[in-house]
Design a protein around this motif. Structure first.
Motif, short mmCIF file in Angstrom:
data_model
loop_
_atom_site.label_atom_id
_atom_site.label_comp_id
_atom_site.label_asym_id
_atom_site.label_seq_id
_atom_site.Cartn_x
_atom_site.Cartn_y
_atom_site.Cartn_z
N ARG A 190 68.80 39.11 47.04
CA ARG A 190 68.86 38.60 45.66
C ARG A 190 67.80 37.55 45.36
O ARG A 190 67.63 37.17 44.22
CB ARG A 190 70.23 38.01 45.39
N THR A 191 67.14 37.05 46.35
CA THR A 191 66.21 35.93 46.17
C THR A 191 64.82 36.31 46.68
O THR A 191 64.68 36.80 47.79
CB THR A 191 66.70 34.70 46.95
N GLN A 192 63.83 36.07 45.84
CA GLN A 192 62.45 36.27 46.25
C GLN A 192 61.81 34.90 46.44
O GLN A 192 61.82 34.07 45.53
CB GLN A 192 61.67 37.05 45.19
N VAL A 193 61.28 34.67 47.62
CA VAL A 193 60.70 33.37 47.96
C VAL A 193 59.18 33.45 47.88
O VAL A 193 58.56 34.37 48.41
CB VAL A 193 61.13 32.92 49.38
N TYR A 194 58.60 32.46 47.19
CA TYR A 194 57.15 32.29 47.12
C TYR A 194 56.84 30.95 47.77
O TYR A 194 57.55 29.98 47.54
CB TYR A 194 56.66 32.28 45.67
N VAL A 195 55.78 30.90 48.54
CA VAL A 195 55.36 29.65 49.15
C VAL A 195 53.97 29.33 48.64
O VAL A 195 53.06 30.15 48.75
CB VAL A 195 55.37 29.73 50.70
N ALA A 196 53.82 28.14 48.07
CA ALA A 196 52.52 27.70 47.56
C ALA A 196 51.84 26.85 48.62
O ALA A 196 52.26 25.73 48.90
CB ALA A 196 52.70 26.90 46.27
N THR A 197 50.81 27.43 49.23
CA THR A 197 50.02 26.72 50.23
C THR A 197 48.68 27.43 50.38
O THR A 197 48.59 28.63 50.15
CB THR A 197 50.73 26.66 51.60
N SER A 198 47.68 26.69 50.74
CA SER A 198 46.38 27.30 51.03
C SER A 198 46.10 27.27 52.52
O SER A 198 45.01 27.58 52.96
CB SER A 198 45.27 26.59 50.25
N ASP A 199 47.08 26.89 53.30
CA ASP A 199 46.98 26.85 54.76
C ASP A 199 47.10 28.29 55.29
O ASP A 199 48.17 28.90 55.20
CB ASP A 199 48.09 25.96 55.31
N ASN A 243 49.38 19.69 50.34
CA ASN A 243 48.36 20.74 50.20
C ASN A 243 47.93 20.84 48.74
O ASN A 243 46.74 20.96 48.46
CB ASN A 243 48.94 22.07 50.71
N MET A 244 48.89 20.77 47.80
CA MET A 244 48.57 20.82 46.37
C MET A 244 47.80 19.56 45.96
O MET A 244 46.82 19.64 45.23
CB MET A 244 49.83 20.94 45.51
N ILE A 245 48.24 18.40 46.46
CA ILE A 245 47.57 17.15 46.11
C ILE A 245 46.12 17.18 46.57
O ILE A 245 45.22 16.71 45.87
CB ILE A 245 48.33 15.93 46.70
N GLY A 246 45.87 17.77 47.72
CA GLY A 246 44.50 17.86 48.23
C GLY A 246 43.65 18.91 47.53
O GLY A 246 42.43 18.89 47.65
N ALA A 247 44.28 19.81 46.78
CA ALA A 247 43.54 20.91 46.17
C ALA A 247 43.41 20.81 44.65
O ALA A 247 42.46 21.36 44.09
CB ALA A 247 44.22 22.24 46.52
N TRP A 248 44.32 20.14 43.96
CA TRP A 248 44.28 20.08 42.50
C TRP A 248 43.40 18.90 42.08
O TRP A 248 43.62 17.77 42.53
CB TRP A 248 45.68 19.93 41.93
N PRO A 249 42.43 19.14 41.21
CA PRO A 249 41.42 18.11 40.88
C PRO A 249 41.98 16.75 40.45
O PRO A 249 41.58 15.73 41.00
CB PRO A 249 40.62 18.75 39.74
N GLU A 250 42.90 16.72 39.49
CA GLU A 250 43.39 15.41 39.03
C GLU A 250 44.22 14.71 40.09
O GLU A 250 44.26 13.48 40.13
CB GLU A 250 44.15 15.51 37.69
N LEU A 251 44.88 15.48 40.96
CA LEU A 251 45.66 14.86 42.03
C LEU A 251 44.76 14.36 43.16
O LEU A 251 45.06 13.34 43.78
CB LEU A 251 46.71 15.85 42.56
N GLN A 252 43.67 15.07 43.41
CA GLN A 252 42.71 14.63 44.43
C GLN A 252 42.16 13.25 44.08
O GLN A 252 42.09 12.37 44.94
CB GLN A 252 41.52 15.59 44.50
#
Length: 169
Positions: A95-104, A10-19
């Motif tokens: 004790r743990t806060q989870v973040y998920v990086a996705t644009s889905d 998802n990040m590869i498809g969205a970040w300009p240099e990775l695209q």
């Protein structure tokens, strides 16, 4: 402790240099993403897990540690979304806060239900770029600070001593 789970493709498809890079060499795009997230991890100190979808690849299920980043390739017949949902549920506690990086969007709704927060691909990209700028500023500041000797010495003599120290004269 914060945990960031990243949907790799998802990040590869969205970040300009990775695209741009993925069209030429997908493996290199993955490696660059991991390197960028390694800088992010080193600066923030958060646990970072990157999940890549191996849904169409037979027999692949692996977990690697690159830098301090955990890289997971899903097993056969498992999507990255399924693994991310499972991880976000397992890791989220008091004790743990989870973040998920996705644009889905569908994935975002599911992780919200599991008590995790989301970061869009764009938000994470901006955060990574800002951290890269901070690191660059820190390096430049460190380079600009010259060690001042405790005994005041004329600049020419200091340069001669430096050359001697380096074995040049």
């Amino acid at each position: 402790m914060n945990v960031l789970i990243v949907d790799g493709y998802n990040m590869i498809g969205a970040w300009p240099e990775l695209q741009k890079l993925k069209d030429k060499d997908l493996a290199q795009a993955r490696d660059l993403l991991i390197e960028m997230l390694a800088e992010y991890q080193a600066y923030k100190g958060d646990r970072v897990i990157v999940v890549f979808d191996a849904y169409h690849v037979r027999g692949l299920d692996s977990k690697q540690k690159n830098f301090k980043i955990e890289v997971i390739f899903t097993k056969e017949n498992e999507t990255a979304d399924e693994r991310i949902e499972k991880l976000s549920g397992e890791l989220n506690d008091v004790r743990t806060q989870v973040y998920v990086a996705t644009s889905d969007y569908a994935e975002q709704r599911t992780i919200f239900a599991r008590g995790a927060f989301r970061k869009s691909a764009r938000e994470l990209y901006i955060e990574v770029k800002n951290i890269q700028l901070e690191i660059k500023k820190d390096v430049e500041l460190h380079k600009s600070v010259q060690n001042q000797p405790k005994i005041p010495i004329n600049k020419e003599i200091r340069e001669i001593f430096e050359q001697w120290r380096r074995g040049r004269k």
